[in-house]
Design an enzyme around this catalytic site. Sequence first.
Site, short mmCIF file in Angstrom:
data_model
loop_
_atom_site.label_atom_id
_atom_site.label_comp_id
_atom_site.label_asym_id
_atom_site.label_seq_id
_atom_site.Cartn_x
_atom_site.Cartn_y
_atom_site.Cartn_z
N PRO A 157 -1.04 6.62 2.66
CG PRO A 157 -2.30 4.60 3.20
CD PRO A 157 -1.36 5.99 2.55
CD GLU A 158 -0.17 12.18 5.49
OE1 GLU A 158 0.42 12.66 6.19
OE2 GLU A 158 -0.01 12.56 4.44
CE LYS A 211 3.45 8.60 8.29
NZ LYS A 211 4.40 9.27 7.79
CG HIS A 223 -1.39 -3.26 -9.08
ND1 HIS A 223 -0.03 -3.91 -9.39
CD2 HIS A 223 -2.03 -2.90 -9.70
CE1 HIS A 223 -0.36 -3.37 -10.86
NE2 HIS A 223 -1.45 -2.63 -10.98
NE ARG A 229 3.60 4.44 -6.92
CZ ARG A 229 3.96 5.60 -6.78
NH1 ARG A 229 4.29 6.72 -5.69
NH2 ARG A 229 3.06 6.52 -8.41
NE ARG A 233 10.37 11.65 2.30
CZ ARG A 233 10.56 10.53 1.67
NH1 ARG A 233 9.77 10.62 0.34
NH2 ARG A 233 11.48 9.53 2.24
#
Length: 271
Positions: free
Chosen positions: A2-3, A55, A87, A106, A259
């Site tokens: 998500p940005e 964010k 999760h 994660r 990146r």
Amino acid sequence: MPEAPEVQTVLDTLAGMIKDQSIEEIRVSYRPILSKEDEEKLIDQHFRSFYRIGKYLGFEMDDVDLIVHLRMEGKFYVQDDYCDEKHIHVQMRLSNGKVLAYHDTRKFGRMNVYEKVCDKHSLPAFAHVGKDVFDEELDYMELYHAFHGSKRPIKTLLLDQSIMAGIGNIYADEILFRCKLDPRSKGYRLSKQDCKNILYYARYILAGAMKAGGTTIRSYTSSLGVTGRFQLELRVHQQKGLPCPVCGQTIEKISIGQRGTYFCKKCQKRK
DNA sequence: TTTTTTTCCTGACAGC
DNA sequence: TGCTGTCAGGAAAAAA
């Protein structure tokens, strides 16, 4: 991952589902995401208003603010009851009986609770966060001054949330493609016009993504709850080996600051 | 002071 | 089929 656009979409959707509900009980199965101390501060608090800085998701409660960062894969679901899905790490029972569940494969996401302050930007969570991309007080000269004093590559500078908040790896590549700037270009070599272009396209691309997120989200809401996923038109990001949509040259992938970075060597000039 | 590297975590995928 | 290794990614913390 998500940005700003995805975060805004999640926030808007949640606002319509949990506004004015209070938190009656919380279950946490992975403690690093929400501490016991913060968990206790949330009990009996109502979700009053919703905001976004970069964010970060901001939930203004009665006496405190809950700040959430989804990192790569964090998602919220509104369910009818608790569940023990692998999760799901935090679940909040709301006053309407529903359960607000936080899902994060994660386990990178984080939630923090702070006492209320007048200016949101002065919350500890935002100590190292610069103005949001859409903050009206942000102008290109501020970017110019920040970039001009740095030898770091522009790709890295765009991802630095302390300069301008809300841009992630995907949109950074797309913005630089639109600006025709090689992502390896050093900050101090950029002109004022470059900075003007960067701010313009950052807002243009993120605004377009927010609009797309807002329309697509509705079809997911009923079955999946709340996610920020949507189809996005990518021109260079993850297009390695494919022809550049402008000149036809093959899109390349390199690594900048750890990146993955995609760009067109022909269209994007190195400065 | 500024910049780079490491750390966190797990699913996906490549190669054997 | 099953195993091992590598990679991705945002930001904080540690190291340079």
